[in-house]
Scaffold this active site. Structure first.
Site, PDB file in Angstrom:
ATOM      1  N   LYS A 106       8.037  17.126 -18.152  1.00 50.57           N
ATOM      2  CA  LYS A 106       7.117  15.988 -18.047  1.00 50.57           C
ATOM      3  C   LYS A 106       5.814  16.344 -18.788  1.00 50.57           C
ATOM      4  CE  LYS A 106       4.874  12.411 -15.159  1.00 50.57           C
ATOM      5  NZ  LYS A 106       4.809  11.929 -13.558  1.00 50.57           N
ATOM      6  N   SER A 115       5.806   7.136 -12.618  1.00 47.68           N
ATOM      7  CA  SER A 115       5.305   7.422 -13.891  1.00 47.68           C
ATOM      8  C   SER A 115       6.077   8.363 -14.662  1.00 47.68           C
ATOM      9  CB  SER A 115       3.859   8.001 -13.960  1.00 47.68           C
ATOM     10  OG  SER A 115       3.960   9.245 -13.131  1.00 47.68           O
ATOM     11  N   SER A 160       6.235   8.529  -7.944  1.00 45.18           N
ATOM     12  CA  SER A 160       6.492   8.697  -9.536  1.00 45.18           C
ATOM     13  C   SER A 160       7.550   9.656  -9.820  1.00 45.18           C
ATOM     14  CB  SER A 160       5.208   9.352 -10.121  1.00 45.18           C
ATOM     15  OG  SER A 160       4.234   8.273 -10.284  1.00 45.18           O
TER      16      SER A 160
END
EC number: 6.3.5.7
Length: 486
Positions: A76, A151, A175
């Protein structure tokens, strides 16, 4: 190979039936073919990835491999990786090349894993749909009209579409778990403090926690074995005895007491999600688990509490982005104050600005006691609710999200509806508890539904065991999106 588990890939690599270079090349080719449409990755660097794969092959040849050596992983874009563009999905960091590795990245590098690239995400991890990214929205591989969740939407999409066998995520209010649910994969947010936050760009420091995302609970256990560990560079890192998260995966679950919070099964959950969760719980009944109704009376306050505390911390954390030392800087300015103002106005997106304003407001003189202090008190009450619930049960289960994935653009103009996507996940975040989502079936429009498992502090091994037993009698985690399978 694209559908192989991490254990299967590890075996193929150690037996030299495939090389890490071949495996990495296959995933890179797939990323090249599918990423222009899905937008799961912000940055890929073939040369860097293949160099790492070459090092992994040498480790295997020399007999110095770990169970993860040679396996590719997507990072990420909230995790700093030395020499890699690290943007956090923001224009503010669109030119930032990290000079150092986050501890999570460093641990996977030392284990011999191969960094496939940096995945797309909501800007500064602020969002539930991966629509706030400066690099554009990510599409859900099960339905290109739908959001992947956020997210960590890029990581979830990458694993679901088989662009990567595993990925890292971060979870502040859901998230990791919410995009895992909406993309039909497995993801776990460990107990706060188990995984180092060093080098993970901060959103809300008392809530942020890194974790793995993969196809199955067994894969998550293998990844957690490497991710978890004390780090003196992170003041919130916990020092605990090393734990092997794979050793209890096969334990029977008969006699397990599963708590079902009445508040999680009240109005707000769509009927298609409810039907899938009921079917998943029926499988646990067959496995010998028992059910206990529990109550989390303050859970209805979790979203408002979260959206006071998280923006308050964000307004402080994001004050470091001012255009002076690194990141985006406005082209024209007349004074230092003008530099700050224009840089932040141009560098941050709308949602990030909204949360900075909320956070600054609740911390301001005259409102601090009314909002911030009250929210902190309520946070303690939410944690106390869980403490009482865990006196009656071993684990808590429910839906990860109230609905299946919504369409891209559907909630962009309604922040409150967007924030309510976190209604089931933010409770565990506020209490610092571990939470995970595993695929449990499909709802309307054939979009995935996730089963949410919340454990007591440091009960990740038990949660993974319970998830693994479910995945042995179901195949939801093995299914691939129709348009991406080849």
């Amino acid at each position: 190979m694209l559908n192989a588990s991490l254990r299967q890939l590890s075996l193929l690599l150690s037996e030299k039936k495939i090389s890490s270079t071949e495996l990495t090349s296959e995933f890179l080719s797939r990323i090249k073919a599918l990423n222009p449409d899905l937008n799961a990755f912000i940055t890929i660097d073939e040369e860097k990835s293949l160099d790492q794969a070459n090092v992994a092959d040498k480790m295997i040849a020399a007999g110095r491999s770990t169970p993860l050596t040679g396996i590719p992983i997507a990072q990420k874009d909230i995790f700093c990786a030395r020499g890699w563009l690290t943007t956090c999905g923001s224009k503010m960091l669109s030119n930032f090349v990290s000079p150092y590795d986050a501890t999570v990245v460093e641990r996977f590098d030392q284990a011999g894993m191969v960094n496939l690239g940096k995945t797309n995400m909501d800007e500064f991890a602020m969002g539930s749909s991966n629509e706030t990214s400066y690099y554009g929205p990510v599409k859900n591989p099960w339905d290109r009209l739908a959001v992947p969740g956020g997210s960590s939407g890029g990581s979830a999409c990458a694993v679901a579409a088989r662009l990567a066998p595993a990925a890292t995520g971060s979870d502040t209010g859901g998230s990791i778990r919410q995009p895992a649910a909406l993309c039909g994969i497995s993801g776990i947010k460990p107990t706060y403090g188990l995984v180092s936050r060093y080098g993970m760009i901060a959103f809300a420091s008392s809530l942020d926690q890194g974790g793995p995302m993969a196809k199955s609970a067994e894969d998550l256990a293998l990844l957690l074995n490497t991710m978890v560990g004390f780090d003196e560079r992170d003041s919130t890192s916990l020092q605990r005895a090393e734990e092997n998260y794979t050793q209890d995966l096969e334990k029977p679950v008969n006699g397990l007491r599963i708590g079902l919070p009445k508040e999680f099964f009240a109005e707000g959950m769509s009927s298609d999600v409810s039907n899938v969760i009921e079917a998943a719980l029926a499988e646990y009944r067959k496995l010998g688990a028992t059910f206990v109704e529990v109550s989390l009376p303050n859970s209805k306050l979790a979203v408002p509490v979260y959206y006071v505390l998280a923006p308050a911390e964000a307004s402080s954390n994001l004050s470091r982005f001012d255009g002076v030392r690194y990141g985006y800087r406005t082209a024209q300015y007349s004074s230092l104050e003008d530099l700050y103002t224009k840089t932040r106005a141009e560098g941050f997106g709308e949602e990030v600005k909204r949360r900075i304003l909320i956070g600054t407001y609740v911390l301001s003189h005259g409102y601090y006691d009314a909002y911030y202090l009250q929210a902190q008190k309520l946070r303690r009450l939410i944690a106390e609710d869980f403490r009482k619930a865990f006196e009656q049960c071993d684990l808590i289960m429910g839906p990860t999200t109230p609905t299946v994935a919504f369409n891209i653009g559907e909630k962009c103009d309604d922040p409150i509806q967007m924030y309510l996507s976190d209604i089931y996940t933010s409770t565990a975040s506020l209490a610092g508890l571990p939470g995970m989502s595993i695929p449990a079936g499909f709802g309307s429009k054939n979009r995935p539904v996730g089963l949410h498992i919340i454990g007591n502090y440091f009960r990740e091994a038990q949660m993974l065991n319970v998830a693994h037993r479910y995945q042995q009698v179901t195949n939801w985690h093995e299914l691939t999106p129709p348009e991406t399978s080849n």
